[in-house]
Motif scaffolding. Sequence first.
Motif, short mmCIF file in Angstrom:
data_model
loop_
_atom_site.label_atom_id
_atom_site.label_comp_id
_atom_site.label_asym_id
_atom_site.label_seq_id
_atom_site.Cartn_x
_atom_site.Cartn_y
_atom_site.Cartn_z
N ARG A 448 -26.45 6.20 67.64
CA ARG A 448 -27.58 7.11 67.52
C ARG A 448 -28.87 6.42 67.96
NH1 ARG A 448 -25.24 8.61 62.10
NH2 ARG A 448 -23.98 10.46 62.51
N PRO A 449 -29.72 7.10 68.72
CA PRO A 449 -30.98 6.49 69.16
C PRO A 449 -31.78 5.96 67.98
CG PRO A 449 -30.62 8.59 70.28
CD PRO A 449 -29.56 8.48 69.23
N GLY A 450 -32.28 4.74 68.13
CA GLY A 450 -33.10 4.13 67.09
C GLY A 450 -32.32 3.38 66.04
N ALA A 451 -30.98 3.38 66.13
CA ALA A 451 -30.16 2.75 65.10
C ALA A 451 -29.65 1.38 65.53
CB ALA A 451 -28.99 3.66 64.74
N ASP A 452 -30.34 0.74 66.47
CA ASP A 452 -29.89 -0.55 67.00
C ASP A 452 -29.71 -1.59 65.91
OD1 ASP A 452 -31.79 1.00 68.69
OD2 ASP A 452 -31.18 -0.38 70.27
N VAL A 453 -30.73 -1.73 65.03
CA VAL A 453 -30.72 -2.80 64.03
C VAL A 453 -29.55 -2.63 63.06
CG1 VAL A 453 -31.98 -3.80 62.09
CG2 VAL A 453 -33.18 -3.30 64.22
N SER A 454 -29.32 -1.40 62.61
CA SER A 454 -28.22 -1.18 61.67
C SER A 454 -26.88 -1.53 62.31
CB SER A 454 -28.22 0.27 61.19
OG SER A 454 -28.00 1.17 62.27
N MET A 455 -26.69 -1.15 63.55
CA MET A 455 -25.43 -1.44 64.24
C MET A 455 -25.24 -2.94 64.43
SD MET A 455 -24.22 -0.22 68.04
CE MET A 455 -25.56 -1.15 68.80
N LEU A 456 -26.27 -3.64 64.90
CA LEU A 456 -26.15 -5.07 65.16
C LEU A 456 -26.00 -5.86 63.87
CD1 LEU A 456 -28.85 -5.28 67.97
CD2 LEU A 456 -26.37 -5.51 68.27
N ASN A 457 -26.69 -5.43 62.81
CA ASN A 457 -26.53 -6.11 61.52
C ASN A 457 -25.11 -5.94 60.98
OD1 ASN A 457 -29.03 -7.28 61.37
ND2 ASN A 457 -29.91 -5.75 60.00
N ALA A 458 -24.51 -4.77 61.18
CA ALA A 458 -23.14 -4.54 60.73
C ALA A 458 -22.17 -5.46 61.47
CB ALA A 458 -22.76 -3.09 60.95
N ILE A 459 -22.40 -5.64 62.79
CA ILE A 459 -21.55 -6.54 63.57
C ILE A 459 -21.68 -7.97 63.06
CG2 ILE A 459 -21.28 -7.57 65.87
CD1 ILE A 459 -22.01 -4.75 67.00
N MET A 460 -22.92 -8.40 62.79
CA MET A 460 -23.13 -9.76 62.28
C MET A 460 -22.56 -9.91 60.86
SD MET A 460 -26.83 -10.99 63.76
CE MET A 460 -27.80 -9.53 63.34
N HIS A 461 -22.61 -8.84 60.06
CA HIS A 461 -22.02 -8.88 58.73
C HIS A 461 -20.53 -9.22 58.82
CE1 HIS A 461 -21.11 -7.43 54.56
NE2 HIS A 461 -19.98 -7.05 55.13
N VAL A 462 -19.83 -8.58 59.76
CA VAL A 462 -18.39 -8.84 59.93
C VAL A 462 -18.15 -10.29 60.32
CG1 VAL A 462 -16.35 -8.23 61.27
CG2 VAL A 462 -17.94 -6.44 60.53
N ILE A 463 -18.98 -10.81 61.20
CA ILE A 463 -18.82 -12.20 61.64
C ILE A 463 -18.98 -13.16 60.47
CG2 ILE A 463 -19.88 -14.01 63.07
CD1 ILE A 463 -20.47 -11.79 65.15
N VAL A 464 -19.96 -12.88 59.59
CA VAL A 464 -20.16 -13.72 58.41
C VAL A 464 -19.02 -13.52 57.41
CG1 VAL A 464 -21.65 -14.13 56.42
CG2 VAL A 464 -22.67 -13.79 58.68
N GLU A 465 -18.68 -12.26 57.15
CA GLU A 465 -17.66 -11.93 56.16
C GLU A 465 -16.30 -12.54 56.51
OE1 GLU A 465 -16.34 -7.74 54.17
OE2 GLU A 465 -16.03 -7.92 56.34
#
Length: 574
Positions: A448-465
């Motif tokens: 969704r337009p404007g949702a870049d930060v939420s998407m990228l943070n979720a990807i980084m969350h998986v990498i940490v998790e």
Amino acid sequence: MSNTVKFTLDGTEVEAESGLTIWEVANGRGLVIPHLCHKPAPGYRPDGNCRACMVEIDGERTLAASCIREPLDGMVVTTNSARAENARKMVVEMLVADQPAREDAHDKSAHLWDMAELNGVSKSRFPKLEEGRIPLLDDSHVAMSVNLDACISCGLCVRACREVQVNDVIGMSGRGHDSYPTFDMADPMGGSSCVACGECVQACPTGALMPAAVTAGDGVGDSKDFDSETESVCAFCGVGCQISIKVKDGKVKYVEGINGPANEGRLCVKGRFGYDYIHHNHRLTKPLIRRDDAPAKGLNVDPGNWGSVFREATWDEALDFAANGLKGRGREVAGFGSAKCTNEEAYLFQKFIREGFKHNNVDHCTRLCHASSVSALIENVGSGAVTATFNEIENADVAIVIGANPIENHPVAATYFKQFTKRGGKLIVMDPRGQALKRFATHMLQFRPGADVSMLNAIMHVIVEEGLYDQQYIEAYTENWEAEKAHLKDFTPEKMSEICGIDAETLRAVARTFAGAKAGMIFWGMGVSQHIHGTDNARCLISLALMTGQVGRPGSGLHPLRGQNNVQGASDAG
């Protein structure tokens, strides 16, 4: 295993790098072996189908195509034997048989004619192809002409389109002597999906594919009929392609790509054919000064009738007028430079504003297009510059492209991205829009337009998790890792999928793909930077690269795709 081979070439023992062909070794020693289907340029593989480069090898019954044959230790190769020379001459003579006469050729200076001269062939004893078997000439394209009466089916145009530019428009159809290049499903070139990069035109050795400006009118042309040649840099985007401009009678006749570090001879439609504005009658070529009786200032000037508002002036008068108008002024004068200027021009311009008007109100386009990227890069890696060139993707195995549409906005850079996927590289495209790079992507995330930060943070969350980060790199080159982990704890893919519109499993798959890369790159465009959260978007991308150790090694890095060809130089000049 040795990295060199020793063999005999025309009676002389030579030592050559392993992996080179006989043609390349001979060419490097100044020997000229005729060639037509082989183009010694980056991105073009040898094909060996024209048989114009045949050489003799001791102990072998048949002649060998030197462009595809690699020498072996102890091999004895002869390029100038009567048998090899006669075979090459016969091939060229048969090819010349079907060509238009040189005085009527579509390109009188085509590479084919150079090779004919080299072989001592001026005419052919063989009959021409029968009437009706030669495809009609195709002038349906505004920028290129298709003249298949000059085609020798060498396949260079196919390789140019499919392997170098990766546009997949040109293929061969027909059988035997009736095979010719076709566009899509045998469409006219102008009606096909051709993007007009012109790579096929630059590759063609016969004039079968030519710039329309060279063969305008009667179809007869000469690619060497120009008065001067100037090497320059294309001014259209941020790739920085090097070009050669051919000028005839004071006007640009045509443009070719040259082997620069950014483009390796490639161009796009803008760089190759987008020069007609230079000669447009609306272009200003003389200084103008506003008339005393001109109407009030505003957007009221007709470019075709500027004389009602301005008058022509000499350069001396115009420079004096401008200098007197600026004299004594200070902070009311602001300076806006251009990222298309050279480093020297950019330096002089900022010096002019700072020294001449005693203030720092000088700027250029980075303040709009990539200010957020520069700010985030300086904050996180200490430099506002890209950390790797875009063609470093040759050494990567995973790449992310987000907020950019390189096939349309950076077409030559996109050729490297497309080649990367053909080699088996995994391309992750993130963009709210569907775009042309989608068909090359391993993952296409239309969030969704404007949702870049939420998407990228979720990807980084998986990498940490899942513990997919590079602990050694983090300890050596980063700081505040514990704070970063704590910050990402609440950004689970399940929660963020509701915001960004990408399902949790796809976010996890993308995280695992990028974190598992031996070498990964991240490219972003102004869809990331020209944004209310532009700096945060860039921070996320930088953090993603740092936690996976993808900065500072071959095939890794961060690259904001720029809009002009010297954005970095203008920024560095101040």
